[in-house]
Write a protein that holds these residues in place. Structure first.
Motif, mmCIF file in Angstrom:
data_model
loop_
_atom_site.group_PDB
_atom_site.id
_atom_site.type_symbol
_atom_site.label_atom_id
_atom_site.label_comp_id
_atom_site.label_asym_id
_atom_site.label_seq_id
_atom_site.Cartn_x
_atom_site.Cartn_y
_atom_site.Cartn_z
ATOM 1 N N HIS A 1 1.559 1.361 -2.981
ATOM 2 C CA HIS A 1 2.647 2.051 -2.267
ATOM 3 C C HIS A 1 2.153 3.253 -1.461
ATOM 4 O O HIS A 1 2.818 3.678 -0.519
ATOM 5 C CB HIS A 1 3.699 2.488 -3.297
ATOM 6 C CG HIS A 1 4.966 3.034 -2.724
ATOM 7 N ND1 HIS A 1 5.775 2.333 -1.851
ATOM 8 C CD2 HIS A 1 5.576 4.231 -2.911
ATOM 9 C CE1 HIS A 1 6.826 3.074 -1.525
ATOM 10 N NE2 HIS A 1 6.727 4.225 -2.159
ATOM 11 N N LYS A 2 0.986 3.759 -1.805
ATOM 12 C CA LYS A 2 0.465 5.004 -1.213
ATOM 13 C C LYS A 2 0.418 4.974 0.311
ATOM 14 O O LYS A 2 0.825 5.928 0.972
ATOM 15 C CB LYS A 2 -0.928 5.285 -1.776
ATOM 16 C CG LYS A 2 -1.551 6.547 -1.274
ATOM 17 C CD LYS A 2 -2.934 6.746 -1.909
ATOM 18 C CE LYS A 2 -3.462 8.102 -1.533
ATOM 19 N NZ LYS A 2 -4.645 8.044 -0.735
ATOM 20 N N THR B 1 2.310 12.440 -1.995
ATOM 21 C CA THR B 1 1.693 12.071 -3.267
ATOM 22 C C THR B 1 2.730 11.356 -4.111
ATOM 23 O O THR B 1 3.914 11.333 -3.771
ATOM 24 C CB THR B 1 1.186 13.319 -4.026
ATOM 25 O OG1 THR B 1 2.301 14.130 -4.393
ATOM 26 C CG2 THR B 1 0.206 14.123 -3.178
ATOM 27 N N LYS B 2 2.302 10.796 -5.233
ATOM 28 C CA LYS B 2 3.240 10.047 -6.065
ATOM 29 C C LYS B 2 4.151 10.949 -6.881
ATOM 30 O O LYS B 2 5.138 10.500 -7.427
ATOM 31 C CB LYS B 2 2.501 9.058 -6.966
ATOM 32 C CG LYS B 2 1.697 9.656 -8.078
ATOM 33 C CD LYS B 2 1.048 8.528 -8.865
ATOM 34 C CE LYS B 2 0.492 9.016 -10.166
ATOM 35 N NZ LYS B 2 0.024 7.914 -10.991
ATOM 36 N N TRP C 1 1.057 2.778 -7.641
ATOM 37 C CA TRP C 1 0.954 3.722 -6.526
ATOM 38 C C TRP C 1 -0.120 3.284 -5.522
ATOM 39 O O TRP C 1 0.030 3.463 -4.320
ATOM 40 C CB TRP C 1 0.667 5.129 -7.036
ATOM 41 C CG TRP C 1 0.424 6.123 -5.949
ATOM 42 C CD1 TRP C 1 -0.755 6.742 -5.647
ATOM 43 C CD2 TRP C 1 1.382 6.632 -4.999
ATOM 44 N NE1 TRP C 1 -0.600 7.586 -4.578
ATOM 45 C CE2 TRP C 1 0.706 7.542 -4.167
ATOM 46 C CE3 TRP C 1 2.737 6.401 -4.779
ATOM 47 C CZ2 TRP C 1 1.329 8.219 -3.123
ATOM 48 C CZ3 TRP C 1 3.368 7.073 -3.743
ATOM 49 C CH2 TRP C 1 2.672 7.968 -2.935
ATOM 50 N N ASN D 1 1.729 -1.794 0.819
ATOM 51 C CA ASN D 1 3.097 -1.724 0.319
ATOM 52 C C ASN D 1 3.872 -3.017 0.574
ATOM 53 O O ASN D 1 4.776 -3.370 -0.178
ATOM 54 C CB ASN D 1 3.809 -0.537 0.974
ATOM 55 C CG ASN D 1 5.179 -0.316 0.430
ATOM 56 O OD1 ASN D 1 5.356 0.068 -0.719
ATOM 57 N ND2 ASN D 1 6.184 -0.563 1.252
ATOM 58 N N HIS E 1 5.832 4.526 -7.715
ATOM 59 C CA HIS E 1 5.266 5.883 -7.767
ATOM 60 C C HIS E 1 4.566 6.110 -9.106
ATOM 61 O O HIS E 1 4.273 7.250 -9.454
ATOM 62 C CB HIS E 1 6.354 6.938 -7.543
ATOM 63 C CG HIS E 1 6.702 7.106 -6.103
ATOM 64 N ND1 HIS E 1 6.345 8.205 -5.369
ATOM 65 C CD2 HIS E 1 7.366 6.281 -5.254
ATOM 66 C CE1 HIS E 1 6.777 8.065 -4.121
ATOM 67 N NE2 HIS E 1 7.407 6.902 -4.030
ATOM 68 N N HIS F 1 3.348 6.048 2.347
ATOM 69 C CA HIS F 1 3.635 7.479 2.461
ATOM 70 C C HIS F 1 2.625 8.213 3.335
ATOM 71 O O HIS F 1 3.007 9.115 4.078
ATOM 72 C CB HIS F 1 3.668 8.130 1.066
ATOM 73 C CG HIS F 1 4.938 7.873 0.342
ATOM 74 N ND1 HIS F 1 5.987 8.757 0.334
ATOM 75 C CD2 HIS F 1 5.340 6.817 -0.406
ATOM 76 C CE1 HIS F 1 6.980 8.262 -0.380
ATOM 77 N NE2 HIS F 1 6.615 7.081 -0.844
#
Length: 152
Positions: A33-34, A126-127, A30, A48, A26, A37
């Motif tokens: 990883h975004k 969001t992060k 990010w 991710n 995060h 989410h």
């Protein structure tokens, strides 16, 4: 002794996972990883998923170099990380995110609380402003939801 090194590593990985998830995934990574989410990916794989490779490299290195020295403690640290990674895959990807449609109808309070905590984490796309960055540890407020059997 080697079993305890692997077990202690497995247990300590929960704290490491929390820190890595909150401050790296995060944080400056990010962009990888975004899509986990916001579900912006088109296929079965996400950016991710690169984290599996990123985390596997040091694990493999620890196990390799530890095996060269008659399977010393370095190997068992790598083994503990590997077992944690396997647990992460089965619990996170298969159980929670249902990449394979199995174990979807559990009634076990711990597993229901684990899903709920993860859902709370994913409500933030969001992060920033995240919560529940751990993996196997479930905050008590989610755990209690499924053990409270009193009639109101």
């Amino acid at each position: 002794m080697n079993f305890f090194i692997a077990l202690a590593t497995f247990i300590l990985m929960e704290g490491a996972t929390w820190l890595i998830h909150k401050y790296i995934m995060h944080g400056f990574l990010w962009f990888l990883h975004k899509d986990h989410h916001d579900h912006s990916n088109e296929g079965n794989l996400e950016k991710n998923d690169y984290f599996f490779v990123i985390f596997a490299i040091p694990t493999i290195a620890l196990m390799y170099f530890g095996s060269l020295e008659n399977f010393n403690y370095v190997f068992y640290i790598g083994l503990g990380i590997m077992v944690y990674g396997m647990a992460y895959f089965f619990v996170h990807d298969i159980f929670i995110h249902q990449r394979l449609k199995v174990f979807s109808k559990t009634k076990k309070p711990y597993f229901l609380a684990l899903r709920r905590a993860h859902k709370q984490h994913h409500k933030h796309i969001t992060k920033d402003k995240g919560e529940c960055f751990g993996f196997l540890y479930v905050p008590m407020k989610y755990y209690k939801m499924y053990f409270n059997t009193e009639k109101k």
